[in-house]
Design a protein around this motif. Sequence first.
Motif, PDB file in Angstrom:
ATOM      1  N   ARG A 117       0.855  -1.189   0.000  1.00 42.77           N
ATOM      2  CA  ARG A 117       0.000   0.000   0.000  1.00 42.77           C
ATOM      3  C   ARG A 117       0.896   1.246   0.000  1.00 42.77           C
ATOM      4  N   GLU A 137      -3.178  -2.269  -2.805  1.00 45.91           N
ATOM      5  CA  GLU A 137      -4.424  -1.690  -2.298  1.00 45.91           C
ATOM      6  C   GLU A 137      -4.134  -0.328  -1.698  1.00 45.91           C
ATOM      7  N   ASP A 182      -4.362   2.866   1.070  1.00 43.86           N
ATOM      8  CA  ASP A 182      -4.521   2.999   2.515  1.00 43.86           C
ATOM      9  C   ASP A 182      -5.955   3.430   2.816  1.00 43.86           C
ATOM     10  N   ARG A 183      -6.436   3.018   3.947  1.00 44.33           N
ATOM     11  CA  ARG A 183      -7.808   3.339   4.319  1.00 44.33           C
ATOM     12  C   ARG A 183      -8.003   4.853   4.431  1.00 44.33           C
ATOM     13  N   TYR A 184      -9.066   5.332   3.848  1.00 46.10           N
ATOM     14  CA  TYR A 184      -9.452   6.748   3.873  1.00 46.10           C
ATOM     15  C   TYR A 184      -8.465   7.656   3.146  1.00 46.10           C
ATOM     16  N   ARG A 185      -7.588   7.084   2.346  1.00 50.70           N
ATOM     17  CA  ARG A 185      -6.630   7.893   1.586  1.00 50.70           C
ATOM     18  C   ARG A 185      -6.661   7.454   0.133  1.00 50.70           C
TER      19      ARG A 185
END
Length: 360
Positions: free
Chosen positions: A162, A190, A192-195
């Motif tokens: 990521r 994949e 990064d979460r919320y980015r």
Amino acid sequence: MKDLNTLSSAVWQDGEMLECVSVVPEMPNTASFSFRAPSEAQFAYHPGQFLTLEIPAPGQPGGVVHRTYTISSSPSRPRSITITAKAQPDSIGTRWMLDNLQPGMRIKAIGPAGLFTNALSDARKFLFISAGSGITPMMSMTTCMWDEGRDLDVVFINCAKRPSEIIFRQRLEQMASRTDGLDLKFVVEEPDRYRPWTGYQGQFNQLMLGLMAPDYLEREVYCCGPEPFMQAVRDALAGLGFDMNNYHQESFGAPVETEADQPELDDVVLDDDSSAEILFATSGVTAKVAETDTVLAAARSVGLNIPSGCTFGVCGTCKVKKTAGEVHMVHNGGISEDDIDAGYILACCSNPIGKVEVEV
């Protein structure tokens, strides 16, 4: 106060311990460890070479383990030397370093050594391809060329899980912002979460290579990463007609010191003069073709229709079941590992080896 005229100009030899001067976290379970020579000797090596460290390991035979790490610093900055290490779940030496090594501590090292370097290359255009911590020799080679004021022409590709796990990202972006000769390309599995991530995503493949470096045939390639990754890179390049004499690789597990130690690559090399035979079992038709012909081309040559779309291993339209024999398949994401394990192939990018049977 030190006299500038008496500063050491001696070259560090591995009989002298290294003293840790800094530990810089790069990302979780990864840090850069910088060392100096207590005698103030300077370091001489080629960018891309490695050090072997003798690391305390309670419970191991002799109480130590020896681990090799590519030097991530540049010989153009000779007063210190840096290795960047990432701990895997089963790491012993790197885990000890991350948990225990601190500035002021000394450690034994052997080297520098290794053949993976562009220092002796006459090429003017480079393509660096790496995955994970395989970025370290590429960082060393790029920094050295940058420091020497060379006219850079480097396409720098790094693949990571990521974006937050791209090692040296900020330093590379800073260099790239000062020259148009360093072309950075990052690929992640994949975001990064919320980015949000707007770059390349997925597994590195031929399509990405063509988009990232359209002139790849003119470049000298240096590759470093896990063996399955390097195998995929070799397959992609060979399938596109790249001259593999201009390909160089280093691996995480087995850096080599001499030409004699270089491992033999057992890659499949397709040959126009080697014949193959494909039995299309459902139709009862046999096609005799060259290894360089795809299953899809062979089917068309005998009047059979396998539905197809992209013809480049992306869309998956030409997926068929292989019931016997072997093929060499270099796809671009159009088939899952589960389907491959179940015996399916993509006809557009599968070349027959010997006798093959498919359900068509």
